[in-house]
Scaffold this motif. Sequence first.
Motif, PDB file in Angstrom:
ATOM      1  N   GLY A 133     -12.215 -27.015 -39.723  1.00  0.00           N
ATOM      2  CA  GLY A 133     -13.059 -26.826 -38.549  1.00  0.00           C
ATOM      3  C   GLY A 133     -12.418 -27.353 -37.285  1.00  0.00           C
ATOM      4  O   GLY A 133     -12.171 -28.552 -37.169  1.00  0.00           O
ATOM      5  N   GLY A 134     -12.111 -26.472 -36.365  1.00  0.00           N
ATOM      6  CA  GLY A 134     -11.413 -26.866 -35.148  1.00  0.00           C
ATOM      7  C   GLY A 134     -12.143 -26.426 -33.902  1.00  0.00           C
ATOM      8  O   GLY A 134     -13.259 -25.905 -33.945  1.00  0.00           O
ATOM      9  N   ASP A 135     -11.483 -26.626 -32.772  1.00  0.00           N
ATOM     10  CA  ASP A 135     -12.033 -26.259 -31.473  1.00  0.00           C
ATOM     11  C   ASP A 135     -10.988 -25.502 -30.673  1.00  0.00           C
ATOM     12  O   ASP A 135      -9.819 -25.906 -30.629  1.00  0.00           O
ATOM     13  CB  ASP A 135     -12.438 -27.492 -30.672  1.00  0.00           C
ATOM     14  CG  ASP A 135     -13.738 -28.091 -31.150  1.00  0.00           C
ATOM     15  OD1 ASP A 135     -14.801 -27.636 -30.677  1.00  0.00           O
ATOM     16  OD2 ASP A 135     -13.702 -29.011 -31.993  1.00  0.00           O
ATOM     17  N   LEU A 136     -11.418 -24.429 -30.034  1.00  0.00           N
ATOM     18  CA  LEU A 136     -10.584 -23.663 -29.115  1.00  0.00           C
ATOM     19  C   LEU A 136     -11.202 -23.759 -27.727  1.00  0.00           C
ATOM     20  O   LEU A 136     -12.363 -23.385 -27.528  1.00  0.00           O
ATOM     21  CB  LEU A 136     -10.516 -22.198 -29.555  1.00  0.00           C
ATOM     22  CG  LEU A 136      -9.781 -21.238 -28.623  1.00  0.00           C
ATOM     23  CD1 LEU A 136      -8.314 -21.605 -28.514  1.00  0.00           C
ATOM     24  CD2 LEU A 136      -9.950 -19.797 -29.110  1.00  0.00           C
ATOM     25  N   ILE A 137     -10.430 -24.288 -26.781  1.00  0.00           N
ATOM     26  CA  ILE A 137     -10.873 -24.405 -25.392  1.00  0.00           C
ATOM     27  C   ILE A 137     -10.025 -23.472 -24.548  1.00  0.00           C
ATOM     28  O   ILE A 137      -8.803 -23.635 -24.457  1.00  0.00           O
ATOM     29  CB  ILE A 137     -10.698 -25.851 -24.864  1.00  0.00           C
ATOM     30  CG1 ILE A 137     -11.361 -26.866 -25.790  1.00  0.00           C
ATOM     31  CG2 ILE A 137     -11.215 -25.956 -23.431  1.00  0.00           C
ATOM     32  CD1 ILE A 137     -12.853 -26.902 -25.734  1.00  0.00           C
ATOM     33  N   ASN A 138     -10.641 -22.483 -23.924  1.00  0.00           N
ATOM     34  CA  ASN A 138      -9.933 -21.562 -23.047  1.00  0.00           C
ATOM     35  C   ASN A 138     -10.258 -21.895 -21.597  1.00  0.00           C
ATOM     36  O   ASN A 138     -11.423 -21.859 -21.182  1.00  0.00           O
ATOM     37  CB  ASN A 138     -10.322 -20.116 -23.346  1.00  0.00           C
ATOM     38  CG  ASN A 138      -9.750 -19.622 -24.661  1.00  0.00           C
ATOM     39  OD1 ASN A 138      -8.683 -20.060 -25.088  1.00  0.00           O
ATOM     40  ND2 ASN A 138     -10.461 -18.708 -25.317  1.00  0.00           N
ATOM     41  N   ILE A 139      -9.218 -22.251 -20.836  1.00  0.00           N
ATOM     42  CA  ILE A 139      -9.401 -22.544 -19.413  1.00  0.00           C
ATOM     43  C   ILE A 139      -9.275 -21.233 -18.644  1.00  0.00           C
ATOM     44  O   ILE A 139      -8.191 -20.661 -18.530  1.00  0.00           O
ATOM     45  CB  ILE A 139      -8.368 -23.568 -18.907  1.00  0.00           C
ATOM     46  CG1 ILE A 139      -8.387 -24.831 -19.761  1.00  0.00           C
ATOM     47  CG2 ILE A 139      -8.636 -23.890 -17.437  1.00  0.00           C
ATOM     48  CD1 ILE A 139      -9.679 -25.619 -19.729  1.00  0.00           C
ATOM     49  N   SER A 140     -10.379 -20.758 -18.119  1.00  0.00           N
ATOM     50  CA  SER A 140     -10.403 -19.526 -17.340  1.00  0.00           C
ATOM     51  C   SER A 140     -10.522 -19.894 -15.866  1.00  0.00           C
ATOM     52  O   SER A 140      -9.802 -20.759 -15.371  1.00  0.00           O
ATOM     53  CB  SER A 140     -11.550 -18.630 -17.815  1.00  0.00           C
ATOM     54  OG  SER A 140     -11.583 -17.422 -17.103  1.00  0.00           O
TER      55      SER A 140
END
Length: 245
Positions: A133-140
């Motif tokens: 279980g991970g996290d994806l952070i997309n900086i838009s």
Amino acid sequence: MSENTGNQGRVAVITGASSGIGAATARALAADGYRVALLARRADRIDALAAEIGGGAIAIPADVTDRDALVAAAARVREELGGADVLVNNAGVMLLGPFSSDRRDDYRAMVEVNLLGAITTTEVFLDQLKDGGGDLINISSVAGRTARASNGVYAATKWGVNGWSESLRQELLPDVRVTLIEPGVVDTDLPSHITDEATRAAVQKGYDVATVQPEEIAEVVAFVLARPRHLAINEILLRPADQLG
């Protein structure tokens, strides 16, 4: 930010980590107990940042437009840190200016870095994020919601990141939490890369009036990641309080 020992052993990979939001996020997550992998093209900067942070931080020179380099980076993260728990897709370029054939190289660069770079980096690290279980952070960007004259291709890349992020959010449930962060004007060196002189001067005037600091965006990233696994913060739009659009 005080160190959160609950994150000891967790690993965060940050692209565009040589300056701005990326470097600030690396410092914030390291303070929260993460071991960080710093990815960027400017090796000297990430080497210095890794030395500053310590605590198992590693610097990996990599261009997000080069899949082979990303595959090699993922292998290093797996071997040296045990795999990524968090990926922060932060690498980006903002080459604004009037739409014309003279600027087609700028358009290609923005698509390849801002959109395809994030997609490829995620594809390469996805198996690691799914492990446990991970996290994806997309900086838009706020430009992913509002287009203006002279930012059309930049906005197109950010609208693309926004749509892709929502699709991934649905697809990756419940293994990976996906968060989209859309900053307004942030005090970074992005305007200095603009090749059109008139546009660069106009953008810089706006930056001189209203900005938030990269550390403030980093605090938001750290807050999102600190939420319990049953809570996903999917989208955050934030601007300087006096930024109109």
